[in-house]
Design a protein around this motif. Structure first.
Motif, PDB file in Angstrom:
ATOM      1  N   THR A 136     -31.030 -46.301  -2.531  1.00 50.87           N
ATOM      2  CA  THR A 136     -31.528 -45.005  -2.047  1.00 50.87           C
ATOM      3  C   THR A 136     -31.286 -43.884  -3.054  1.00 50.87           C
ATOM      4  N   ASP A 293     -31.721 -43.146   4.116  1.00 46.68           N
ATOM      5  CA  ASP A 293     -32.116 -44.375   4.814  1.00 46.68           C
ATOM      6  C   ASP A 293     -33.159 -45.136   3.999  1.00 46.68           C
ATOM      7  N   ASP A 294     -33.733 -46.176   4.628  1.00 47.97           N
ATOM      8  CA  ASP A 294     -34.642 -47.040   3.852  1.00 47.97           C
ATOM      9  C   ASP A 294     -35.877 -46.311   3.350  1.00 47.97           C
ATOM     10  N   LYS A 295     -36.191 -45.124   3.911  1.00 46.51           N
ATOM     11  CA  LYS A 295     -37.331 -44.337   3.395  1.00 46.51           C
ATOM     12  C   LYS A 295     -37.027 -43.773   1.995  1.00 46.51           C
ATOM     13  N   VAL A 297     -35.452 -45.533  -0.360  1.00 38.45           N
ATOM     14  CA  VAL A 297     -35.314 -46.630  -1.338  1.00 38.45           C
ATOM     15  C   VAL A 297     -36.379 -46.486  -2.419  1.00 38.45           C
ATOM     16  N   LYS A 304     -36.992 -52.421   0.681  1.00 36.80           N
ATOM     17  CA  LYS A 304     -37.103 -51.788   2.006  1.00 36.80           C
ATOM     18  C   LYS A 304     -37.231 -52.846   3.088  1.00 36.80           C
ATOM     19  N   ILE A 307     -33.899 -54.641   3.659  1.00 39.95           N
ATOM     20  CA  ILE A 307     -32.972 -53.803   4.445  1.00 39.95           C
ATOM     21  C   ILE A 307     -33.371 -53.826   5.920  1.00 39.95           C
ATOM     22  N   ALA A 308     -34.678 -53.693   6.195  1.00 44.06           N
ATOM     23  CA  ALA A 308     -35.163 -53.678   7.585  1.00 44.06           C
ATOM     24  C   ALA A 308     -34.888 -55.010   8.280  1.00 44.06           C
ATOM     25  N   LYS A 311     -31.219 -55.324   9.041  1.00 46.83           N
ATOM     26  CA  LYS A 311     -30.844 -54.384  10.089  1.00 46.83           C
ATOM     27  C   LYS A 311     -31.150 -54.997  11.462  1.00 46.83           C
TER      28      LYS A 311
END
Length: 317
Positions: A136, A293-295, A297, A304, A307-308, A311
């Motif tokens: 990130t 957050d992943d936005k 990355v 991304k 990570i999702a 999660k």
């Protein structure tokens, strides 16, 4: 005939003089009455004393420009040689959202909304926590802010540190002395610096202690003043380590603490000093906190998705 000798220090002569000394040829056009000779890291100039003084002033402006932007081209040289002051030739980018003009003129700036918030928080607070998953840009943005503060003489040194907790590797089994053992572990910090500071200058800064990269244990007993200090991988600090680090803060210091609470490598039942600090300090004025957050990355698009996916299974466990 008078002689002026200028030595280039902490500057790569090849990049400064240009390919086949093309920048020197340009200088000769602007100063036709001077004899200009460039050899190695030295430049010798012969001619009238008054003209030499003007050349010295302009050449210093060129070195100043190169020191700030790590790049010199025909347009920049012309701007410097025909301007009346620094303000005339520094581009508007310097006052925009560009944090650092990196190696070969690479523009380093906050790329996402949260990274820009991190920059803003750092301007307003002397201590900032930047929390978020891998990729990130927490550490990279932090290092850029530190280099910017050093270049603008807001601080006298940069200190980058990490707790020496290995992700499944034991330092004892790595070859070499302590520095050699720790260098691979500190690699992400070096990588950021190499993007932002030319090799010769970076080596000099490290030798002189202007930039220090060391494990967290080396911070004990020190007062860190006139410094931009980054504690990276802070999720791997214990309660005692985090408290020790935060109380090292001296006068005119900026502290940034970065970490990912989802990647803790501490032994079981050991509470993360980062998680604890976020709870304990959340209402303290003068301390900023930002959650990326992943936005945010900015690595490969698959990061991304990785990570999702993780999660999802972590939430169902």
């Amino acid at each position: 005939m008078n002689e002026l000798v200028i030595e280039l220090s902490e500057i790569n002569p090849r990049e400064f003089f240009g390919q086949q000394n093309e920048h020197i040829e340009l200088l000769k056009k602007y100063f036709p009455k001077l004899k200009i000779v460039a050899r190695g890291s030295k430049i010798k100039v012969f001619g009238d004393e008054e003209m030499l003084e003007e050349f010295d002033r302009r050449f210093t402006m060129l070195m100043d420009h190169f020191g700030k932007f790590n790049k010199l081209d025909e347009n920049a040289i012309e701007r410097v040689l025909t301007s009346n002051s620094r303000e005339d030739y520094h581009t508007s980018e310097a006052s925009g959202e560009v944090l650092v003009h990196g190696v070969s003129g690479k523009l380093i700036r906050a790329q996402t909304a949260n990274q820009r918030k991190l920059v803003e928080l750092t301007r307003k607070n002397d201590m900032v926590f930047a929390i978020g998953p891998a990729g990130t840009g927490k550490t990279y943005t932090g290092v850029a802010l530190a280099v910017k503060a050093l270049k603008e003489k807001q601080v006298k040194r940069i200190i980058l540190t990490r707790p020496a907790v290995e992700a499944g590797e034991n330092l004892g089994f790595l070859p070499g002395d302590l520095k050699e053992k720790l260098d691979p572990y500190m690699q992400p910090l070096y990588d950021g610096l190499r993007d932002m500071i030319p090799h010769e200058k970076l080596e000099t800064f490290i030798e002189k202690g202007i930039i220090q990269i060391a494990p967290l244990a080396f911070m004990r007993g020190r007062t860190l003043d006139n410094a931009f200090v980054i504690l990276d991988e802070a999720q791997n600090t214990t309660h005692a380590q985090m408290k020790m680090f935060l109380t090292r803060m001296g006068k005119n210091a900026k502290f940034m603490i970065t970490g990912d609470p989802g990647q803790i490598d501490l032994p079981r039942r050991v509470i993360s000093g980062l998680k604890e600090a976020l709870l304990v300090l959340k209402d303290v004025k003068g301390i900023g906190m930002i959650y990326l957050d992943d936005k945010d990355v900015i690595r490969h698009r698959l990061v991304k998705k990785v990570i999702a996916a993780y999660k999802e299974i972590e939430h169902t466990e």
